[in-house]
Design a protein around this motif. Structure first.
Motif, short mmCIF file in Angstrom:
data_model
loop_
_atom_site.label_atom_id
_atom_site.label_comp_id
_atom_site.label_asym_id
_atom_site.label_seq_id
_atom_site.Cartn_x
_atom_site.Cartn_y
_atom_site.Cartn_z
N LEU A 23 -6.67 5.78 1.85
CA LEU A 23 -6.24 5.87 0.53
C LEU A 23 -6.40 4.13 0.09
O LEU A 23 -6.78 4.02 -1.09
CB LEU A 23 -4.57 5.96 0.39
CG LEU A 23 -4.42 7.42 1.13
CD1 LEU A 23 -2.86 7.49 0.96
CD2 LEU A 23 -5.06 8.52 0.02
N LEU A 24 -6.50 3.33 1.02
CA LEU A 24 -6.97 1.99 0.50
C LEU A 24 -8.48 1.24 0.71
O LEU A 24 -8.65 0.25 0.41
CB LEU A 24 -6.16 0.89 1.48
CG LEU A 24 -4.48 1.03 1.26
CD1 LEU A 24 -3.65 0.32 2.51
CD2 LEU A 24 -4.07 0.36 -0.04
N PHE A 25 -9.07 2.39 1.20
CA PHE A 25 -10.48 2.21 1.24
C PHE A 25 -11.30 1.61 0.04
O PHE A 25 -11.68 2.44 -0.89
CB PHE A 25 -11.26 3.32 1.86
CG PHE A 25 -12.80 3.32 2.47
CD1 PHE A 25 -12.88 2.36 3.40
CD2 PHE A 25 -13.96 3.76 1.52
CE1 PHE A 25 -14.45 2.08 3.71
CE2 PHE A 25 -15.09 3.79 1.98
CZ PHE A 25 -15.20 2.82 2.87
N ARG A 26 -11.91 0.53 -0.03
CA ARG A 26 -12.57 -0.11 -1.42
C ARG A 26 -13.96 -0.59 -1.02
O ARG A 26 -14.26 -1.52 -1.79
CB ARG A 26 -11.65 -1.06 -2.04
CG ARG A 26 -10.54 -0.71 -2.40
CD ARG A 26 -10.38 0.42 -3.49
NE ARG A 26 -8.95 0.76 -3.86
CZ ARG A 26 -8.20 2.05 -3.36
NH1 ARG A 26 -8.98 2.66 -2.30
NH2 ARG A 26 -7.07 2.21 -3.45
N ALA A 27 -14.57 -0.30 0.31
CA ALA A 27 -15.80 -0.91 0.48
C ALA A 27 -17.09 -0.48 -0.46
O ALA A 27 -16.97 0.37 -1.18
CB ALA A 27 -16.22 -0.31 1.71
N ASP A 42 -15.80 7.21 -5.60
CA ASP A 42 -14.73 6.06 -5.11
C ASP A 42 -14.14 5.55 -6.45
O ASP A 42 -12.85 5.26 -6.40
CB ASP A 42 -15.27 5.48 -4.05
CG ASP A 42 -15.45 6.13 -2.85
OD1 ASP A 42 -14.99 7.37 -2.52
OD2 ASP A 42 -16.18 5.57 -1.90
N GLU A 43 -14.90 5.28 -7.16
CA GLU A 43 -14.24 4.42 -8.57
C GLU A 43 -13.30 5.40 -9.37
O GLU A 43 -12.58 4.93 -9.87
CB GLU A 43 -15.67 4.13 -9.26
CG GLU A 43 -15.27 3.26 -10.48
CD GLU A 43 -16.48 2.40 -11.15
OE1 GLU A 43 -16.34 1.67 -12.33
OE2 GLU A 43 -17.48 2.73 -10.57
N GLU A 44 -13.89 6.64 -9.41
CA GLU A 44 -13.14 7.94 -9.85
C GLU A 44 -11.74 7.70 -9.16
O GLU A 44 -10.57 8.04 -9.86
CB GLU A 44 -13.66 9.15 -10.21
CG GLU A 44 -12.80 10.02 -10.61
CD GLU A 44 -13.51 11.58 -10.62
OE1 GLU A 44 -12.66 12.45 -10.76
OE2 GLU A 44 -14.72 11.51 -10.18
N PHE A 45 -11.65 7.71 -7.90
CA PHE A 45 -10.55 7.91 -7.12
C PHE A 45 -9.53 6.83 -7.14
O PHE A 45 -8.51 6.87 -7.59
CB PHE A 45 -10.83 7.83 -5.64
CG PHE A 45 -9.64 7.76 -4.65
CD1 PHE A 45 -8.96 9.00 -4.63
CD2 PHE A 45 -9.32 6.56 -4.16
CE1 PHE A 45 -7.99 9.09 -3.60
CE2 PHE A 45 -8.07 6.73 -3.31
CZ PHE A 45 -7.39 7.67 -3.03
N VAL A 46 -10.39 5.52 -7.55
CA VAL A 46 -9.44 4.22 -7.75
C VAL A 46 -8.80 4.11 -8.99
O VAL A 46 -7.41 3.65 -9.10
CB VAL A 46 -10.21 2.93 -7.22
CG1 VAL A 46 -9.69 1.68 -7.73
CG2 VAL A 46 -10.92 2.81 -5.98
N LYS A 47 -9.46 4.48 -10.09
CA LYS A 47 -9.20 4.39 -11.22
C LYS A 47 -8.15 5.52 -11.85
O LYS A 47 -7.38 5.34 -12.58
CB LYS A 47 -10.13 4.26 -12.23
CG LYS A 47 -10.98 3.07 -12.34
CD LYS A 47 -12.25 3.08 -13.00
CE LYS A 47 -13.04 1.51 -13.14
NZ LYS A 47 -14.15 1.47 -13.94
N VAL A 48 -8.36 6.72 -11.23
CA VAL A 48 -7.66 7.99 -11.98
C VAL A 48 -6.75 8.58 -10.85
O VAL A 48 -5.52 8.85 -11.29
CB VAL A 48 -9.00 8.98 -12.27
CG1 VAL A 48 -7.91 10.28 -12.51
CG2 VAL A 48 -9.93 8.78 -13.08
N TRP A 49 -6.99 8.36 -9.50
CA TRP A 49 -6.14 9.03 -8.67
C TRP A 49 -5.24 8.14 -7.85
O TRP A 49 -4.01 8.50 -7.75
CB TRP A 49 -7.07 10.01 -7.81
CG TRP A 49 -7.37 11.22 -8.25
CD1 TRP A 49 -8.73 11.46 -8.46
CD2 TRP A 49 -6.93 12.49 -8.27
NE1 TRP A 49 -8.76 12.75 -9.16
CE2 TRP A 49 -7.66 13.29 -8.89
CE3 TRP A 49 -5.47 12.79 -8.07
CZ2 TRP A 49 -7.30 14.59 -9.42
CZ3 TRP A 49 -4.84 13.99 -8.42
CH2 TRP A 49 -6.02 15.07 -8.87
#
Length: 400
Positions: A337-341, A352-359
């Motif tokens: 859940l904290l993965f931002r590589a 993953d950008e969608e995950f970070v911004k939306v979810w």
């Protein structure tokens, strides 16, 4: 000469399946949507694989050609005359193949051809049934689909890293790969004899090996990326994470939680000895510096990898089913859940950008119920969600 029709000229299609069939004496015909790959395959009729391992090796795959996926009539003809076919296009793109494969099978049937075996090289549980349903929607009523096609599930273990942009531009067909090249296939899926390809290992209980691939190999690989990233976001390579004194033991615990669950699920296939051998071999391969595999590549696509039957949550469900304590797996989920590589350009993978911004702003509970489909009405799931949240919160504080 026997002919393999290979849908997908990417990493697995070009870097694994085509190689083992070509070296066994097959003509390989690729079907792909990439204009550059199709052009270069038809211009050069061969390509190079650099084996990145303790003993480096250069392999040439010769006598290949390609058909563009949009040349539908030609693709249909190739299907009707192929001796065997394979797919390696990714689970999301697989449905795009169903109409043309269906048309090719109909053409094959009308011309008096026999059944076509299709080796499904996708990270997909129950792949044969999924593909069969997809094909069924596109063949005529009463078409003898089950007589005309063999749908062969696989366990794809070969690891192939992303090619650097500058290398891909200079030599579009070049592939880097590890030395491992065993293709585990479902013996029961074939309508024709199993191909005489030395690297093929046909199994009677394929489901066990699909689950082992997903819940030990894929899980362990992804957990290495996620735990490595939260331990030190500056890490770039998977081998760095495997060699880290805080990461490797935790990854091994993640893999063994699934290892024990798989022994309980498939006692006739797995035991403590062969699971230990498998896990040790995987950790050795993950630590391959020469391969240059990155934490970004291995961990990316959180929306898929947090799916209900995928490597993290599917493994968790299997642990719960057999009463295996999933402490390390919960930690890996929290780390995911904290993965931002990011890639070498500093960019997140688009999904993953969608995950970070939306979810991610919706919180842990929303992610695990809406993406992972854990059930708040299930006491075990409710407890797991709370434990993931607590682990996530601890990791988030440590990262600040």
């Amino acid at each position: 000469m026997m002919k393999l029709l290979q849908f997908g000229a990417g990493n697995i299609g070009r870097g694994f399946i085509a190689q083992i069939f070509a070296h066994a004496g097959y003509e390989v015909v690729f079907v792909d949507i990439d204009d550059v790959l199709v052009r270069e395959l038809n211009r050069q009729h061969r390509y190079r694989i650099e084996v990145k391992d303790a003993s480096p090796q250069t392999l040439w795959v010769e006598g290949v050609r390609a058909v563009h996926f949009n040349d539908r009539d030609i693709v249909v003809k190739e299907i009707s005359t192929a001796d065997i076919a394979a797919t390696a296009v990714g689970a999301q793109a697989l449905p795009s193949l169903y109409p043309v494969i269906a048309d090719g099978l109909v053409e094959r049937w009308r011309s008096g051809g026999g059944p076509l075996d299709i080796i499904i090289c996708e990270n997909l549980r129950n792949a044969a049934e999924i593909v069969r349903r997809g094909l069924q929607e596109h063949v005529p009523p009463n078409f003898p689909l089950d007589e005309m096609v063999g749908l062969v599930e696989t366990s794809i273990g070969r690891m192939i890293p992303l090619m650097p942009d500058e290398v891909r531009r200079a030599e579009p067909l070049l592939i880097y790969a590890e030395a491992y090249n065993t293709l585990i296939v479902d013996k029961k899926g074939f309508k024709n004899p199993v191909p005489a390809v030395p690297q093929i290992d046909a199994k009677e209980n394929m489901k066990a090996y699909v689950d082992r691939k997903l819940f030990i190999h894929n899980l362990g690989h992804s957990a290495t990326a996620y735990i490595g990233y939260v331990t030190d976001p500056k890490m770039v390579y998977i081998w760095q994470a495997v060699e880290h004194e805080d990461v490797r033991p935790l990854v091994e615990r993640v893999m063994w939680e699934s290892g024990h669950a798989l022994i309980a699920e498939y006692p006739d296939e797995f035991n403590e000895v062969n699971q230990q051998e498998h896990i040790d071999d995987l950790l050795r391969r993950f630590a391959n510096r020469a391969l240059g595999d990155t934490i970004h590549r291995v961990g990316r696509d959180l929306l898929r990898k947090l799916g209900p039957n995928e490597r993290l949550i599917g493994a968790l469900r299997l642990d719960l089913k057999h009463g295996i304590e999933p402490d390390a797996t919960i930690h890996a989920i929290a780390a995911a859940l904290l993965f931002r590589a990011t890639d070498d350009k500093g960019q997140l993978y688009p999904r993953d950008e969608e995950f970070v911004k939306v979810w991610y702003p919706k919180g842990v509970e929303a992610i695990l119920t809406e993406i992972s489909h854990l059930d708040l009405d299930n006491p075990l799931h409710r407890t797991v969600i709370q434990r993931v949240k607590e682990s996530h919160d601890r990791l988030a504080i440590m990262r600040k």
